[in-house]
Design an enzyme around this catalytic site. Sequence first.
Site, PDB file in Angstrom:
ATOM      1  N   ILE A  98      39.258  36.629  40.911  1.00  0.00           N
ATOM      2  CA  ILE A  98      38.002  35.989  41.375  1.00  0.00           C
ATOM      3  C   ILE A  98      36.951  37.189  41.702  1.00  0.00           C
ATOM      4  O   ILE A  98      37.376  37.992  42.468  1.00  0.00           O
ATOM      5  CB  ILE A  98      38.041  35.043  42.739  1.00  0.00           C
ATOM      6  CG1 ILE A  98      38.880  33.932  41.931  1.00  0.00           C
ATOM      7  CG2 ILE A  98      36.665  34.577  43.080  1.00  0.00           C
ATOM      8  CD1 ILE A  98      39.159  32.861  43.275  1.00  0.00           C
ATOM      9  N   CYS A 116      42.223  44.680  39.665  1.00  0.00           N
ATOM     10  CA  CYS A 116      41.544  44.391  40.760  1.00  0.00           C
ATOM     11  C   CYS A 116      41.887  45.578  41.956  1.00  0.00           C
ATOM     12  O   CYS A 116      41.839  45.298  43.128  1.00  0.00           O
ATOM     13  CB  CYS A 116      42.040  43.035  41.486  1.00  0.00           C
ATOM     14  SG  CYS A 116      41.637  41.842  40.406  1.00  0.00           S
TER      15      CYS A 116
END
Length: 225
Positions: free
Chosen positions: A152, A183
């Site tokens: 996300i 990430c």
Amino acid sequence: MTFISHWLGQVEYQAALAQQREMVEAHLKDADTPDSLLLLEHPPTLTLGRCAKREHLLVNEATLQQRGFALFEVERGGDITYHGPGQLVGYPILNLKRLYRSNELDLHRYISDIEEVLIVALAEFGVKGWRYPGYTGVWVDFEGDPAKIAAIGIKVNSKGITSHGFALNISTDLSHFDLIVPCGICEHGVISLSRLLRRTVAIDDARPCVIEAFRRVFGYENNNE
């Protein structure tokens, strides 16, 4: 209150970014603009968010170009991530102040709601997704270890209009993540729904589950697809 879901198929990253910006602008010009969820796939693409560290890109840009990967620096939060075929990407274009009935922007609530959408959708496949304290996204257990199945990265402007969003690995080529530290997390790996279930899951199988979970979690009455 309703929202509109749009299935765009495979779209170049830059074109999808331009469409998001146009839709955000529409919200700014007209407060009655309906909320939308763009769902799509990208060709192989790496994006660096506002907090990205260049050392998390493990190959040079010439190598990326030779292999047909696009690279973009973008305004979403987060570090570096991968998008590609077999990954269901969602870009919610929402008016959070209207949706949450508050002039305060609760970004933690919004991120938690996106995580919940994905957890609810995964449950339709018998998969238990969960939140990992300290990490954004959705995780699952794979062979005794945590593995990230959804990333996300969002942007919310001062008016409360959202863009960017989530990426759920359905049948993604996981070897493409070897080009980056996904990430910025080096201690855990990534996984796809297909590898987790040990069978091929199609984007078309997952998309209705995500749309319905989105409707339920955010409290929309229906979806005008």
